[in-house]
Scaffold this active site. Structure first.
Site, PDB file in Angstrom:
ATOM      1  N   ASP A  14       0.857  -1.180   0.000  1.00 38.62           N
ATOM      2  CA  ASP A  14       0.000   0.000   0.000  1.00 38.62           C
ATOM      3  C   ASP A  14       0.897   1.234   0.000  1.00 38.62           C
ATOM      4  O   ASP A  14       2.007   1.193   0.541  1.00 38.62           O
ATOM      5  CB  ASP A  14      -0.925   0.022   1.218  1.00 38.62           C
ATOM      6  CG  ASP A  14      -2.042   1.056   1.063  1.00 38.62           C
ATOM      7  OD1 ASP A  14      -2.357   1.425  -0.088  1.00 38.62           O
ATOM      8  OD2 ASP A  14      -2.593   1.500   2.088  1.00 38.62           O
ATOM      9  N   GLY A  15       0.426   2.297  -0.622  1.00 34.97           N
ATOM     10  CA  GLY A  15       1.224   3.524  -0.644  1.00 34.97           C
ATOM     11  C   GLY A  15       0.329   4.728  -0.751  1.00 34.97           C
ATOM     12  O   GLY A  15      -0.821   4.619  -1.176  1.00 34.97           O
ATOM     13  N   GLU A  52       2.101   3.860  -4.801  1.00 36.85           N
ATOM     14  CA  GLU A  52       1.502   2.537  -5.021  1.00 36.85           C
ATOM     15  C   GLU A  52       2.381   1.699  -5.950  1.00 36.85           C
ATOM     16  O   GLU A  52       2.592   0.509  -5.720  1.00 36.85           O
ATOM     17  CB  GLU A  52       0.100   2.676  -5.637  1.00 36.85           C
ATOM     18  CG  GLU A  52      -0.925   3.357  -4.733  1.00 36.85           C
ATOM     19  CD  GLU A  52      -1.560   2.412  -3.699  1.00 36.85           C
ATOM     20  OE1 GLU A  52      -1.032   1.305  -3.494  1.00 36.85           O
ATOM     21  OE2 GLU A  52      -2.573   2.815  -3.104  1.00 36.85           O
ATOM     22  N   ASP A  74      -4.359  -2.432  -3.355  1.00 40.77           N
ATOM     23  CA  ASP A  74      -5.687  -1.806  -3.459  1.00 40.77           C
ATOM     24  C   ASP A  74      -5.701  -0.706  -4.519  1.00 40.77           C
ATOM     25  O   ASP A  74      -6.655   0.058  -4.609  1.00 40.77           O
ATOM     26  CB  ASP A  74      -6.169  -1.282  -2.099  1.00 40.77           C
ATOM     27  CG  ASP A  74      -5.302  -0.154  -1.568  1.00 40.77           C
ATOM     28  OD1 ASP A  74      -4.481   0.394  -2.318  1.00 40.77           O
ATOM     29  OD2 ASP A  74      -5.450   0.192  -0.378  1.00 40.77           O
ATOM     30  N   HIS A 129      -9.155  -0.446   2.908  1.00 39.53           N
ATOM     31  CA  HIS A 129      -9.896  -0.125   4.144  1.00 39.53           C
ATOM     32  C   HIS A 129     -11.144  -0.978   4.281  1.00 39.53           C
ATOM     33  O   HIS A 129     -12.233  -0.489   4.556  1.00 39.53           O
ATOM     34  CB  HIS A 129     -10.270   1.363   4.165  1.00 39.53           C
ATOM     35  CG  HIS A 129      -9.096   2.252   3.914  1.00 39.53           C
ATOM     36  ND1 HIS A 129      -8.105   2.471   4.856  1.00 39.53           N
ATOM     37  CD2 HIS A 129      -8.710   2.934   2.808  1.00 39.53           C
ATOM     38  CE1 HIS A 129      -7.192   3.270   4.346  1.00 39.53           C
ATOM     39  NE2 HIS A 129      -7.515   3.553   3.108  1.00 39.53           N
ATOM     40  N   ASP A 139      -1.202  -0.272   5.101  1.00 36.45           N
ATOM     41  CA  ASP A 139      -1.667   1.108   5.226  1.00 36.45           C
ATOM     42  C   ASP A 139      -0.968   1.770   6.423  1.00 36.45           C
ATOM     43  O   ASP A 139      -0.508   2.911   6.343  1.00 36.45           O
ATOM     44  CB  ASP A 139      -3.193   1.092   5.411  1.00 36.45           C
ATOM     45  CG  ASP A 139      -3.767   2.490   5.527  1.00 36.45           C
ATOM     46  OD1 ASP A 139      -3.677   3.231   4.539  1.00 36.45           O
ATOM     47  OD2 ASP A 139      -4.273   2.849   6.607  1.00 36.45           O
TER      48      ASP A 139
END
Ligand SMILES: [Zn+2]
Length: 235
Positions: A14-15, A52, A74, A129, A139
């Site tokens: 995640d980024g 990302e 994501d 999320h 995250d």
């Protein structure tokens, strides 16, 4: 070495950037036979999409022997860019878009394709999320990066800045074009069937849709006019 002998590794990433663009960070988890490695990196100035991309690249570059890697991200930008074959298409076109401009984040897409070539990689999109344990952890790791005191410089950010102005002026015309609001690559969608209003002499066969921020783009190419006879049905 046969396919089944390859080590099987899960890569979660995640980024993000706060604000976007702004200070950034990413988190990566590599999981192999129940053993877990976590990484967290922070950047002085970058974008969401660059983080990302960087997260996946960083994780894959950490893997030193050929492996079967399953990536969980994501980011529709990253996952669609690979799964829909757009990145491979851009590379084939030497990263030049219409009118001689470069593909946005070309530096990172090239690095991603290069490292994918060294392994057998499968990409999976996960909803962010949404209670996915490793995604939530990534995250958190990305936030740690954003808030860390030892942030590094994103060397490709300047080139990104030179290109982004061009992108924001561009019409969205086809699948794989970058959404003007969030740069995610747009996809084709068919509108729900609905009755034409009396007097309406055109409709759109499809529209382009940003799977990230949900913006719709109507395109001239999809516009179909209805002949007089069709139109007269409504009189
Ligand atoms: Zn968008």
């Amino acid at each position: 070495m046969s396919w089944d002998d390859l080590p099987q590794i899960d890569l979660y990433s995640d980024g993000g950037a706060e604000p976007n663009p702004g200070k950034g960070g990413f988190g990566v988890i590599l999981s192999y036979k129940g053993r877990i490695k976590e990484f967290s990196v922070g950047y002085e100035l970058t974008t969401n999409n660059r983080m990302e991309l960087m997260a996946v690249i960083f994780g894959l570059e950490k893997i030193k022997t050929k492996a079967k890697v399953t990536v969980y991200s994501d980011s529709k930008y990253v996952v669609d860019g690979i799964k829909q074959g757009w990145a491979v298409g851009w590379e084939r076109d030497h990263w030049i878009k219409k009118k001689g401009n470069l593909v946005l984040n070309k530096d990172l897409w090239q690095r991603l394709l290069d490292v994918i070539d060294k392994h057998d990689v499968v990409f999976n999109w996960v909803k962010g999320h949404d209670g996915h344990i490793e995604n939530e952890r990534c995250d958190q790791l990305a936030s740690n990066g954003i808030n860390s005191e030892h942030k590094i410089k994103d060397e490709g950010y300047l080139e990104y800045l030179e290109n982004i102005e061009y992108y924001q002026e561009q019409k969205i015309e086809k699948e794989g074009d970058a959404c003007r609001k969030c740069e995610t690559l747009v996809v084709k969608k068919s509108p729900k069937k609905r009755k034409l209003k009396p007097g309406q002499n055109y409709y759109y066969e499809y529209y382009l849709f940003c799977p990230n921020c949900k913006t719709m783009y109507m395109v001239e190419d999809a516009k179909r006019t209805i002949d007089q006879q069709g139109n007269s049905l409504f009189e």
